[in-house]
Motif scaffolding. Structure first.
Motif, mmCIF file in Angstrom:
data_model
loop_
_atom_site.group_PDB
_atom_site.id
_atom_site.type_symbol
_atom_site.label_atom_id
_atom_site.label_comp_id
_atom_site.label_asym_id
_atom_site.label_seq_id
_atom_site.Cartn_x
_atom_site.Cartn_y
_atom_site.Cartn_z
ATOM 1 N N ILE A 1 0.860 -1.191 0.000
ATOM 2 C CA ILE A 1 0.000 0.000 0.000
ATOM 3 C C ILE A 1 0.890 1.233 0.000
ATOM 4 N N TYR A 2 0.595 2.155 -0.902
ATOM 5 C CA TYR A 2 1.377 3.376 -1.033
ATOM 6 C C TYR A 2 0.490 4.564 -0.674
ATOM 7 N N VAL B 1 -3.660 10.495 6.989
ATOM 8 C CA VAL B 1 -2.739 9.486 6.435
ATOM 9 C C VAL B 1 -3.034 8.121 7.041
ATOM 10 N N VAL B 2 -3.208 8.071 8.343
ATOM 11 C CA VAL B 2 -3.477 6.796 9.019
ATOM 12 C C VAL B 2 -4.802 6.198 8.552
ATOM 13 N N HIS B 3 -5.834 7.012 8.449
ATOM 14 C CA HIS B 3 -7.144 6.508 8.025
ATOM 15 C C HIS B 3 -7.139 6.079 6.564
ATOM 16 N N ALA B 4 -6.424 6.790 5.714
ATOM 17 C CA ALA B 4 -6.335 6.404 4.301
ATOM 18 C C ALA B 4 -5.623 5.053 4.168
ATOM 19 N N PHE B 5 -4.575 4.857 4.939
ATOM 20 C CA PHE B 5 -3.842 3.586 4.910
ATOM 21 C C PHE B 5 -4.705 2.439 5.417
ATOM 22 N N ILE C 1 -5.310 12.872 1.057
ATOM 23 C CA ILE C 1 -4.318 11.815 0.921
ATOM 24 C C ILE C 1 -4.808 10.807 -0.110
ATOM 25 N N ARG C 2 -3.904 10.381 -0.973
ATOM 26 C CA ARG C 2 -4.204 9.340 -1.962
ATOM 27 C C ARG C 2 -3.498 8.071 -1.515
ATOM 28 N N ALA C 3 -4.275 7.024 -1.268
ATOM 29 C CA ALA C 3 -3.719 5.709 -0.950
ATOM 30 C C ALA C 3 -4.011 4.804 -2.138
ATOM 31 N N TRP C 4 -3.005 4.052 -2.582
ATOM 32 C CA TRP C 4 -3.222 3.178 -3.725
ATOM 33 C C TRP C 4 -2.415 1.904 -3.585
ATOM 34 N N ALA C 5 -2.814 0.907 -4.364
ATOM 35 C CA ALA C 5 -2.130 -0.384 -4.387
ATOM 36 C C ALA C 5 -2.308 -0.984 -5.769
ATOM 37 N N TYR C 6 -1.344 -1.820 -6.156
ATOM 38 C CA TYR C 6 -1.428 -2.539 -7.419
ATOM 39 C C TYR C 6 -1.756 -3.995 -7.114
#
Length: 184
Positions: A26-27, A71-75, A164-169
């Motif tokens: 997770i980024y 940041v914590v909630h987005a992660f 905050i943008r959280a993303w994953a591949y």
């Protein structure tokens, strides 16, 4: 040609039959609005320091803590997802191949504001209800006959405040059988 980051991310999360999002996949980075927000907070902090105004300094510290909590909630919004391929599909050349994917969460909380896409094309919006798996269908262009592997999926979320943008591949071993185009 892939960028250095794309190759590095592919090594960190290789293709698998089932993908579980963990800490290393997770980024998290500020969105455009988040960068503008941080710039504004920096200006407020400089104003508070320059004029020695504790109320303005307190506001800048409060806004900084707001983005840190974001940041914590987005992660945590992406942590613990399990992606499993569902039924195998088929299509003809020139059509859209549909890939069914089951998404479930290891945690008992709901997840909001998810966006899934293949190759930055049409994205599918989804919300996960606590304790209930969800099935989504992603489409890919069938250009050649034979087996079509599911391209890498981009999962992203701007939850909770859009700062905050959280993303994953997600690279799943999922494929569809592509038949030749039928003659009329």
């Amino acid at each position: 040609r892939q960028s250095y980051f794309q190759r590095w991310a592919a090594k960190r999360s290789p293709r698998a039959d089932q993908v579980v999002l963990q800490h290393r996949t997770i980024y998290v980075f500020p969105s455009k609005q988040g960068l503008a927000f941080l710039f504004t907070v920096l200006l407020i902090w400089i104003l508070g320091t320059n004029y020695q105004n504790n109320l303005i300094l307190g506001l800048s510290f409060f806004l900084t803590s707001l983005i840190l909590v974001s940041v914590v909630h987005a992660f945590k919004n992406l942590l613990g997802y399990t992606f499993t391929p569902d039924a195998r599909q088929h299509a003809a050349v020139g059509e859209l191949a549909s890939f069914a994917i089951k998404i479930s969460s290891a945690y008992g909380s709901a997840h909001h504001g998810l966006s899934l896409s293949i190759d930055d094309e049409d994205s599918i919006r989804a919300d996960l209800i606590a304790g209930k798996p969800t099935q989504v269908r992603l489409n890919a262009n069938a250009r050649h006959r034979g087996w079509l592997k599911l391209p890498r999926i981009l999962l992203k979320s701007y939850f909770p405040l859009g700062l905050i943008r959280a993303w994953a591949y997600i690279d799943l071993n999922h494929r569809a059988l592509i038949f030749p185009r039928p003659i009329a």
